[in-house]
Scaffold this motif. Structure first.
Motif, PDB file in Angstrom:
ATOM      1  N   UNK A  13     -12.686  21.814   8.722  1.00 40.18           N
ATOM      2  CA  UNK A  13     -12.798  20.753   7.720  1.00 40.18           C
ATOM      3  C   UNK A  13     -12.184  21.126   6.392  1.00 40.18           C
ATOM      4  N   UNK A  14     -11.409  22.200   6.358  1.00 42.30           N
ATOM      5  CA  UNK A  14     -10.844  22.683   5.097  1.00 42.30           C
ATOM      6  C   UNK A  14      -9.535  21.978   4.781  1.00 42.30           C
ATOM      7  N   UNK A  15      -9.130  22.085   3.538  1.00 47.37           N
ATOM      8  CA  UNK A  15      -7.804  21.642   3.164  1.00 47.37           C
ATOM      9  C   UNK A  15      -6.753  22.483   3.902  1.00 47.37           C
ATOM     10  N   UNK A  16      -5.649  21.843   4.191  1.00 48.26           N
ATOM     11  CA  UNK A  16      -4.497  22.547   4.751  1.00 48.26           C
ATOM     12  C   UNK A  16      -3.894  23.429   3.655  1.00 48.26           C
ATOM     13  N   UNK A  17      -3.591  24.675   4.010  1.00 50.87           N
ATOM     14  CA  UNK A  17      -2.887  25.509   3.035  1.00 50.87           C
ATOM     15  C   UNK A  17      -1.465  24.974   2.859  1.00 50.87           C
TER      16      UNK A  17
ATOM     17  N   UNK B 136       0.852  -1.195   0.000  1.00 49.58           N
ATOM     18  CA  UNK B 136       0.000   0.000   0.000  1.00 49.58           C
ATOM     19  C   UNK B 136       0.882   1.237   0.000  1.00 49.58           C
ATOM     20  N   UNK B 137       0.473   2.229  -0.747  1.00 49.13           N
ATOM     21  CA  UNK B 137       1.156   3.526  -0.727  1.00 49.13           C
ATOM     22  C   UNK B 137       0.324   4.556   0.027  1.00 49.13           C
ATOM     23  N   UNK B 138       0.953   5.302   0.913  1.00 47.11           N
ATOM     24  CA  UNK B 138       0.354   6.553   1.376  1.00 47.11           C
ATOM     25  C   UNK B 138       0.595   7.552   0.247  1.00 47.11           C
ATOM     26  N   UNK B 139      -0.394   7.679  -0.634  1.00 46.67           N
ATOM     27  CA  UNK B 139      -0.207   8.547  -1.811  1.00 46.67           C
ATOM     28  C   UNK B 139      -0.152   9.999  -1.376  1.00 46.67           C
ATOM     29  N   UNK B 140      -1.110  10.388  -0.553  1.00 41.46           N
ATOM     30  CA  UNK B 140      -1.156  11.755  -0.033  1.00 41.46           C
ATOM     31  C   UNK B 140      -1.290  11.686   1.482  1.00 41.46           C
ATOM     32  N   UNK B 141      -0.495  12.512   2.150  1.00 39.07           N
ATOM     33  CA  UNK B 141      -0.416  12.518   3.606  1.00 39.07           C
ATOM     34  C   UNK B 141      -0.829  13.894   4.152  1.00 39.07           C
ATOM     35  N   UNK B 142      -1.740  13.914   5.108  1.00 34.95           N
ATOM     36  CA  UNK B 142      -1.996  15.093   5.957  1.00 34.95           C
ATOM     37  C   UNK B 142      -2.410  16.330   5.179  1.00 34.95           C
ATOM     38  N   UNK B 143      -3.404  16.188   4.300  1.00 38.52           N
ATOM     39  CA  UNK B 143      -3.794  17.309   3.435  1.00 38.52           C
ATOM     40  C   UNK B 143      -4.896  18.187   4.024  1.00 38.52           C
ATOM     41  N   UNK B 144      -5.397  17.841   5.218  1.00 35.62           N
ATOM     42  CA  UNK B 144      -6.477  18.631   5.816  1.00 35.62           C
ATOM     43  C   UNK B 144      -6.011  19.351   7.078  1.00 35.62           C
ATOM     44  N   UNK B 145      -6.684  20.475   7.336  1.00 37.04           N
ATOM     45  CA  UNK B 145      -6.404  21.277   8.526  1.00 37.04           C
ATOM     46  C   UNK B 145      -6.928  20.605   9.789  1.00 37.04           C
ATOM     47  N   UNK B 146      -6.268  20.915  10.891  1.00 37.50           N
ATOM     48  CA  UNK B 146      -6.837  20.602  12.201  1.00 37.50           C
ATOM     49  C   UNK B 146      -7.919  21.633  12.524  1.00 37.50           C
ATOM     50  N   UNK B 147      -8.603  21.430  13.632  1.00 30.33           N
ATOM     51  CA  UNK B 147      -9.626  22.390  14.037  1.00 30.33           C
ATOM     52  C   UNK B 147     -10.966  22.092  13.402  1.00 30.33           C
TER      53      UNK B 147
END
Ligand code: G3I
Length: 305
Positions: A135-139, A121-132
């Motif tokens: 619910x938005x994408x992380x800048x 398995x690949x982690x293709x994308x890691x940690x792309x969302x904001x905390x808090x």
């Protein structure tokens, strides 16, 4: 089973750990790792900065060492991670727009091609969302190339290695009521609805007093699974000690075993002294390599039911 990997295998699961290349010469470490675990994640050696230190000049040495140690010992490998806002090499940090998008896709393609056929398995994308609560994408520089950067990465990974399962991986996505959990859920639901290739969700599951094992953890696992993806617990560690820590590990294992599409658990290191939590004791073996109460409760939970 008398080891974590044997007990997990009897339940149709794997049990893994993160491995650091500079510890492969430590025989206490490799003895435990080889005996207990059958899924290996490189803790740092397959990140973007490690594999592509200069643009389009790849350094496979340490990543290959981890993969070959794993495979020569009969273990499978989780790839971590193809696209991430963090651990970017300097040249990538300074890029933006179309040039960055193309550089990211080239990285995904080159790395997934190099390891084609060797990755469970690949982690293709890691940690792309904001905390808090947003619910938005992380800048990030990647996010600023356009909201579709995540699906572009998944499509490139699928094209390069059709046999690897493709995962979205994040932390603080364990509590079902958390906005970030819901945001990842909506991403996966959207990908499945539109035919964007995705096979699994990785819950890192780094737990501590501020972020304990949530009471609704099993609901989170089963809710993701109901979207038609596997769920993997990818970086488990739980701060604490003694029976409280042991009980929390038991709860995590029981939640996974209760969800048929929860296909495996990986802890984020072997001994407490190997943990990224410098002063913590979040793992299953103490600094001398002795089994902790958390080890015993984990093994018993895997053998239970
Ligand atoms: O190897 C160098 C060493 O030469 C140098 O002297 C030293 C000075 O700081 O740094 C060493 O590199 C460090 C590396 O770990 C190896 O120990 C980096 O600075 C340090 O940033 C790096 O930390 C890693 C971190 O990811 C980086 O993002 C941790 O080991 C690793 O456990 C951690 O793992 C992450 C997952 O990838 C994603 N999820 C969260 C998880 C925990 O933070």
């Amino acid at each position: 089973g008398s080891t974590l990997q044997a007990a997990a295998t009897e339940k149709g699961r794997y049990f893994g750990t993160a491995i650091a290349v500079n510890k492969l010469s430590d025989s206490t470490y490799t003895t435990i790792a080889n005996r207990e675990f059958n899924m290996i994640t490189a803790e740092n050696e397959m990140k973007i900065d490690a594999l592509e230190p200069n643009q389009n000049q790849f350094n496979w040495t340490n990543g290959d060492r981890v993969v070959s140690w794993a495979r020569s010992n009969g273990k499978e490998v989780r790839g971590h991670t193809l696209a991430w806002h963090s651990q970017q090499p300097g040249w990538m940090q300074n890029m933006s727009g179309t040039a960055l998008r193309n550089a990211m896709l080239n990285h995904v393609t080159q790395v997934a091609t190099h390891y084609r056929g060797q990755i469970h398995s690949w982690d293709v994308v890691n940690e792309a969302f904001q905390d808090g609560s947003s619910g938005a994408r992380r800048d990030s520089n990647l996010q600023r190339t356009g909201n579709d950067w995540i699906e572009a990465a998944f499509r490139a990974a699928r094209a390069a290695d059709p046999s690897a399962k493709l995962c979205y991986n994040d932390y603080n996505t364990d509590d079902w009521t958390h906005a970030k959990t819901q945001a990842v859920y909506n991403l996966v639901r959207d990908f499945k609805a539109r035919g964007v290739p995705i096979d699994c969700v990785g819950l890192q599951s780094h737990f501590n007093a501020q972020s304990p094992v949530p009471s609704n953890y099993q609901t989170t696992l089963s809710s993701f699974a109901a979207l038609g993806v596997d769920v993997q617990i990818t970086e488990l560690d739980i701060e604490g000690s003694g029976s409280a820590q042991a009980d929390n590990y038991r709860r995590v294992v029981e939640a996974c075993l209760a969800v048929s599409r929860c296909t495996g658990i990986s802890v984020w290191g072997v001994r407490d002294t190997d943990s990224w939590r410098a002063s913590g004791t979040p793992l299953l073996f103490d600094g001398n390599g002795n089994k902790k109460a958390a080890y015993t409760s984990t093994l018993n939970a895997l053998n239970g039911g």
